[in-house]
Write a protein that holds these residues in place. Structure first.
Motif, PDB file in Angstrom:
ATOM      1  N   ILE A  46      -7.028 -18.253   7.228  1.00 15.05           N
ATOM      2  CA  ILE A  46      -6.004 -17.368   7.788  1.00 15.05           C
ATOM      3  C   ILE A  46      -6.084 -15.970   7.177  1.00 15.05           C
ATOM      4  O   ILE A  46      -6.130 -14.954   7.892  1.00 15.05           O
ATOM      5  N   PHE A  47      -6.119 -15.900   5.843  1.00 17.08           N
ATOM      6  CA  PHE A  47      -6.021 -14.598   5.192  1.00 17.08           C
ATOM      7  C   PHE A  47      -7.335 -13.821   5.228  1.00 17.08           C
ATOM      8  O   PHE A  47      -7.350 -12.621   4.940  1.00 17.08           O
TER       9      PHE A  47
ATOM     10  N   PRO B 178       7.369  -4.886  -7.216  1.00 16.53           N
ATOM     11  CA  PRO B 178       6.988  -6.245  -7.607  1.00 16.53           C
ATOM     12  C   PRO B 178       7.466  -7.266  -6.571  1.00 16.53           C
ATOM     13  O   PRO B 178       7.778  -8.406  -6.915  1.00 16.53           O
ATOM     14  N   PHE B 179       7.581  -6.817  -5.315  1.00 15.92           N
ATOM     15  CA  PHE B 179       8.112  -7.646  -4.254  1.00 15.92           C
ATOM     16  C   PHE B 179       6.999  -8.079  -3.295  1.00 15.92           C
ATOM     17  O   PHE B 179       6.041  -7.334  -3.077  1.00 15.92           O
ATOM     18  N   VAL B 180       7.171  -9.238  -2.695  1.00 15.55           N
ATOM     19  CA  VAL B 180       6.260  -9.660  -1.631  1.00 15.55           C
ATOM     20  C   VAL B 180       7.020 -10.156  -0.408  1.00 15.55           C
ATOM     21  O   VAL B 180       6.436 -10.325   0.654  1.00 15.55           O
ATOM     22  N   SER B 181       8.312 -10.396  -0.561  1.00 18.06           N
ATOM     23  CA  SER B 181       9.096 -10.949   0.545  1.00 18.06           C
ATOM     24  C   SER B 181      10.012  -9.892   1.133  1.00 18.06           C
ATOM     25  O   SER B 181      10.874  -9.352   0.440  1.00 18.06           O
ATOM     26  N   ARG B 182       9.810  -9.598   2.384  1.00 17.53           N
ATOM     27  CA  ARG B 182      10.700  -8.665   3.073  1.00 17.53           C
ATOM     28  C   ARG B 182      12.098  -9.262   3.185  1.00 17.53           C
ATOM     29  O   ARG B 182      13.098  -8.573   2.941  1.00 17.53           O
ATOM     30  N   LYS B 183      12.165 -10.529   3.539  1.00 17.24           N
ATOM     31  CA  LYS B 183      13.447 -11.187   3.776  1.00 17.24           C
ATOM     32  C   LYS B 183      14.252 -11.346   2.499  1.00 17.24           C
ATOM     33  O   LYS B 183      15.446 -11.005   2.444  1.00 17.24           O
ATOM     34  N   LEU B 184      13.605 -11.849   1.446  1.00 15.86           N
ATOM     35  CA  LEU B 184      14.340 -12.255   0.252  1.00 15.86           C
ATOM     36  C   LEU B 184      14.488 -11.135  -0.773  1.00 15.86           C
ATOM     37  O   LEU B 184      15.421 -11.146  -1.579  1.00 15.86           O
ATOM     38  N   GLN B 185      13.580 -10.159  -0.721  1.00 18.09           N
ATOM     39  CA  GLN B 185      13.583  -9.139  -1.769  1.00 18.09           C
ATOM     40  C   GLN B 185      13.784  -7.721  -1.241  1.00 18.09           C
ATOM     41  O   GLN B 185      14.673  -6.998  -1.707  1.00 18.09           O
ATOM     42  N   VAL B 186      12.984  -7.323  -0.241  1.00 20.94           N
ATOM     43  CA  VAL B 186      13.008  -5.922   0.182  1.00 20.94           C
ATOM     44  C   VAL B 186      14.287  -5.580   0.933  1.00 20.94           C
ATOM     45  O   VAL B 186      14.959  -4.583   0.617  1.00 20.94           O
TER      46      VAL B 186
ATOM     47  N   SER C  14      12.445   4.440   8.000  1.00 23.86           N
ATOM     48  CA  SER C  14      11.478   3.407   8.342  1.00 23.86           C
ATOM     49  C   SER C  14      10.568   3.176   7.154  1.00 23.86           C
ATOM     50  O   SER C  14      10.256   4.115   6.401  1.00 23.86           O
ATOM     51  N   ALA C  15      10.176   1.914   6.969  1.00 18.10           N
ATOM     52  CA  ALA C  15       9.373   1.566   5.798  1.00 18.10           C
ATOM     53  C   ALA C  15       8.232   0.643   6.192  1.00 18.10           C
ATOM     54  O   ALA C  15       8.294  -0.061   7.205  1.00 18.10           O
ATOM     55  N   LEU C  16       7.181   0.669   5.370  1.00 17.99           N
ATOM     56  CA  LEU C  16       6.041  -0.230   5.520  1.00 17.99           C
ATOM     57  C   LEU C  16       5.789  -0.900   4.177  1.00 17.99           C
ATOM     58  O   LEU C  16       5.630  -0.223   3.161  1.00 17.99           O
ATOM     59  N   LEU C  17       5.779  -2.232   4.194  1.00 13.96           N
ATOM     60  CA  LEU C  17       5.510  -3.007   2.990  1.00 13.96           C
ATOM     61  C   LEU C  17       4.091  -3.562   3.095  1.00 13.96           C
ATOM     62  O   LEU C  17       3.801  -4.368   3.977  1.00 13.96           O
ATOM     63  N   VAL C  18       3.216  -3.096   2.217  1.00 14.37           N
ATOM     64  CA  VAL C  18       1.827  -3.558   2.182  1.00 14.37           C
ATOM     65  C   VAL C  18       1.691  -4.507   0.988  1.00 14.37           C
ATOM     66  O   VAL C  18       1.830  -4.090  -0.165  1.00 14.37           O
ATOM     67  N   THR C  19       1.446  -5.781   1.263  1.00 12.09           N
ATOM     68  CA  THR C  19       1.446  -6.812   0.223  1.00 12.09           C
ATOM     69  C   THR C  19       0.020  -7.281  -0.072  1.00 12.09           C
ATOM     70  O   THR C  19      -0.735  -7.605   0.856  1.00 12.09           O
ATOM     71  N   ASP C  20      -0.322  -7.285  -1.346  1.00  7.15           N
ATOM     72  CA  ASP C  20      -1.605  -7.830  -1.795  1.00  7.15           C
ATOM     73  C   ASP C  20      -1.400  -9.318  -2.092  1.00  7.15           C
ATOM     74  O   ASP C  20      -0.676  -9.696  -3.020  1.00  7.15           O
ATOM     75  N   ILE C  21      -2.039 -10.156  -1.313  1.00  9.92           N
ATOM     76  CA  ILE C  21      -1.854 -11.600  -1.456  1.00  9.92           C
ATOM     77  C   ILE C  21      -2.365 -12.088  -2.806  1.00  9.92           C
ATOM     78  O   ILE C  21      -1.808 -13.014  -3.407  1.00  9.92           O
ATOM     79  N   ASN C  22      -3.412 -11.443  -3.314  1.00  8.73           N
ATOM     80  CA  ASN C  22      -4.019 -11.904  -4.571  1.00  8.73           C
ATOM     81  C   ASN C  22      -3.133 -11.613  -5.775  1.00  8.73           C
ATOM     82  O   ASN C  22      -2.890 -12.476  -6.620  1.00  8.73           O
ATOM     83  N   THR C  23      -2.637 -10.372  -5.857  1.00  5.37           N
ATOM     84  CA  THR C  23      -1.863  -9.964  -7.041  1.00  5.37           C
ATOM     85  C   THR C  23      -0.367 -10.204  -6.885  1.00  5.37           C
ATOM     86  O   THR C  23       0.383 -10.074  -7.846  1.00  5.37           O
ATOM     87  N   GLN C  24       0.072 -10.516  -5.648  1.00  5.09           N
ATOM     88  CA  GLN C  24       1.503 -10.727  -5.370  1.00  5.09           C
ATOM     89  C   GLN C  24       2.323  -9.477  -5.693  1.00  5.09           C
ATOM     90  O   GLN C  24       3.450  -9.550  -6.175  1.00  5.09           O
ATOM     91  N   LYS C  25       1.745  -8.317  -5.375  1.00  5.91           N
ATOM     92  CA  LYS C  25       2.441  -7.036  -5.523  1.00  5.91           C
ATOM     93  C   LYS C  25       2.357  -6.282  -4.205  1.00  5.91           C
ATOM     94  O   LYS C  25       1.532  -6.597  -3.345  1.00  5.91           O
ATOM     95  N   SER C  26       3.200  -5.255  -4.094  1.00  4.37           N
ATOM     96  CA  SER C  26       3.260  -4.530  -2.823  1.00  4.37           C
ATOM     97  C   SER C  26       3.353  -3.025  -3.036  1.00  4.37           C
ATOM     98  O   SER C  26       3.835  -2.553  -4.078  1.00  4.37           O
ATOM     99  N   LEU C  27       2.912  -2.305  -2.012  1.00  7.44           N
ATOM    100  CA  LEU C  27       3.151  -0.876  -1.898  1.00  7.44           C
ATOM    101  C   LEU C  27       4.236  -0.681  -0.848  1.00  7.44           C
ATOM    102  O   LEU C  27       4.205  -1.293   0.221  1.00  7.44           O
TER     103      LEU C  27
END
Length: 611
Positions: free
Chosen positions: A482-483, A589-597, A548-561
């Motif tokens: 998938i990834f 230090p977020f990866v979840s839009r729903k739970l964190q952002v 408006s915002a864009l969350l870019v998540t790195d699956i490997n490091t579990q961090k986001s821009l």
């Protein structure tokens, strides 16, 4: 949700849930949110399959309700590489794309092939028989002289059951109209199931259309004379109805030169008319017919022999097109008192493709919506607010719409809607097929970042393990497929990247959007950073969002821009480190839009309001 440590070893319970009678005429669209992600598409597919397993008596396929599947999974946006990778791996077709479920005329109109027509010159009785057979209470009427060869040309009006009712039962004070019938001799003979009573079995002027006056006489000649004098009846236009034993009345009627003589005598054709009466009437050109009906039936059938032509109206609701919204049509007709039928034409307005009645507009839409992986109308398929929502299956914050009826609402704090759907299988004692189990796995793996994301719960872990056993699939191998399905930033334009996994939110008076893209590293983002920032600003201005915002998540490091386009005073409230000198990109230090952002943004908004 059940958190059973082990999957069930046997599924000997297979409950058959009877489909309520009130639900048999409806079909259900099961749809995720706009800009679909794997969880929304996979949960829709899985839930549709669950419905069929619960109701094995309901046929599958498009020939069920109005040529539509009873439960249809769909998507309201373009698919993406990860969705395609999941469905391809398990051999499941991509659900159809629905750009809208807004109720339109095409959903309620009678299609051209099903339209039942009639013609000028048809009798009232014949039209009522047609209506009884087809179930329609209004029929378009064609003038044969105006037909040009193309289908449905020559429409000159319509005949309704209401107008027929007024013909048979006139308004009080208009009882004289009961005696008038505009028709032909042929129509009267056919309506009364009668036969000519003369030596040659012939009729005079059988097809000439004229207005007749009907009169029932069965008493003495003196009484008949009095009735005619009192009503100033023109006997030359009169159809006299009498019985087979009223010989004096028969002779008197022929002597007076009535237009037609109808003799009633149940089941006795050959004995109904006096021979002398028949000979005399034939010599004078008077039609004498004998009917096996009783008097009451004869008089009623005479009304039925009348032509529909005087009852027609050409005051249609107007012409419409198949894509016209029902809400617009209802608004257009709100103050109209015209006949309740509308003609529906193609886009070129050249060919009739259907028709509808005012009654059709009052019926509820047969389409109903089941929302999965969202509960806010701003994220729902266009038209969701115009049809009945019957179920919501979700794992996000509540922003649910008001509904007209109670709904089944399942909202659970787990990492994926597919987790909820899969656990419903277990609760009902059912098991998905190998393919559907794999599809549900794909939704869980993507939404929980293969159980590494902060939204992951013990339920997600347990359900994924259960599905993996059924699908015979390794979750880690599936995650890799998938990834690695392709970088969004490489495969799509900046504008398409922002719409890839886009959601709109409302917090009080604030409207904002958060798009999310999951990548293996940030390299591809930095290559198109400027174009993405510009596209984000265009999106904010076009949709009139507060930001408006864009969350870019790195699956490997579990961090986001976190890329944000907003007024400067809002940007200054973000206290995370900036990723560059632009002042619009932050390291989270977020990866979840729903739970964190989204909760973080909500706190910033409330902080702004308090100040």
């Amino acid at each position: 949700l059940s958190e059973r440590a082990q999957p069930p070893t046997s599924l000997d319970r297979t409950p058959v849930v009877p489909l309520a009678d009130k639900d048999r005429d409806y079909f259900y669209v099961i749809c995720g949110h706009k800009n679909p992600d794997p969880d929304s598409v996979c949960s829709a597919i899985g839930y549709a399959e669950l419905k069929y397993l619960q109701h094995p008596d309901v046929p599958r396929g498009p020939n069920v309700v109005g040529r539509r599947p009873k439960w249809a999974a769909c998507r309201c946006g373009e698919s993406n590489a990860r969705i395609d990778a999941i469905l391809k791996r398990f051999g499941v077709e991509d659900p159809p794309l629905y750009s809208s479920i807004t109720p339109r005329l095409k959903h309620i109109m009678t299609m051209a092939k099903q339209i039942v027509l009639t013609y000028k010159g048809t009798t009232c009785a014949e039209v009522m028989q047609i209506m009884e057979r087809c179930g329609h209470h209004i029929l378009p009427v064609i003038d044969p002289e105006k037909v040009t060869g193309r289908p449905f040309t020559g429409i000159c009006g319509a005949i309704s059951f209401d107008s027929l009712g007024l013909h048979f039962l006139p308004r009080p004070g208009d009882l004289h109209s009961l005696k008038r019938v505009t028709t032909s001799v042929d129509n009267i003979v056919r309506s009364l199931n009668a036969k000519p009573c003369n030596p040659k079995q012939e009729l005079f002027n059988p097809t000439r259309i004229q207005e007749f006056i009907t009169l029932f006489l069965s008493w003495t000649v003196e009484e008949a004379e009095a009735i005619v004098a009192q009503g100033n009846v023109d006997l030359t236009r009169t159809v006299v109805v009498t019985t087979n034993n009223a010989i004096d009345i028969q002779r008197w009627a022929v002597e007076k030169g009535v237009s037609m003589l109808v003799i009633s005598g149940v089941g006795m054709y050959q004995y109904m008319a006096d021979h002398e009466v028949s000979i005399t009437a034939h010599a004078k050109g008077i039609n004498v017919i004998c009917s096996p009906m009783d008097i009451t039936s004869v008089l009623w059938s005479l009304r039925g022999a009348a032509l529909i032509d005087p009852l027609l109206t050409n005051n249609f609701l107007g012409s419409f097109q198949v894509e016209d919204r029902l809400a617009d049509v209802r608004k257009r007709l709100h103050h109209s008192d015209t006949l309740d039928m509308g003609l529906v034409f193609d886009e070129q307005r050249e060919h009739l493709v259907g028709l509808f009645t005012r009654k059709d507009l009052t019926r509820p839409s047969r389409m109903r919506l089941i929302m999965v992986d969202h509960n806010e109308l701003t994220q729902a398929i266009p038209g969701a607010e115009e049809i009945e929502i019957t179920e919501i299956i979700d794992h996000h914050r509540l922003g649910n719409p008001a509904t007209t009826q109670p709904v089944l609402f399942i909202n659970r704090p787990v990492g994926s809607t597919c987790t909820i759907v899969a656990d419903l299988y277990r609760q009902y004692g059912l098991a998905p097929s190998k393919q559907i189990a794999g599809v549900l796995m794909g939704g869980i793996v993507t939404d929980t970042l293969n159980l590494k994301g902060p939204t992951t719960t013990a339920v997600d872990v347990n359900v994924l393990s259960w599905l993996a056993t059924i699908a015979e699939e390794d979750p880690n191998a599936l995650a890799e497929v998938i990834f690695n399905a392709g970088s969004v930033f490489v495969l799509k334009t900046p504008q398409e990247s922002l719409k890839y996994d886009f959601k709109e939110f409302r917090e009080g008076e604030f409207r904002f959007s958060v798009s999310q893209v999951e990548e293996l590293g940030f390299a591809n983002f930095w290559k198109c950073r400027d174009e993405l920032v510009a596209a984000l600003e265009e999106l904010r201005a076009r949709e009139n969002f507060n930001f408006s915002a864009l969350l870019v998540t790195d699956i490997n490091t579990q961090k986001s821009l976190f890329v944000v386009r907003a007024p400067q005073e809002f940007l200054e409230k973000i206290h995370y480190a900036e990723a560059d000198s632009s002042g619009t990109i932050f390291e989270l230090p977020f990866v979840s839009r729903k739970l964190q952002v989204v909760p973080y943004i909500t706190r910033l908004i409330k902080l702004d309001e308090s100040e």
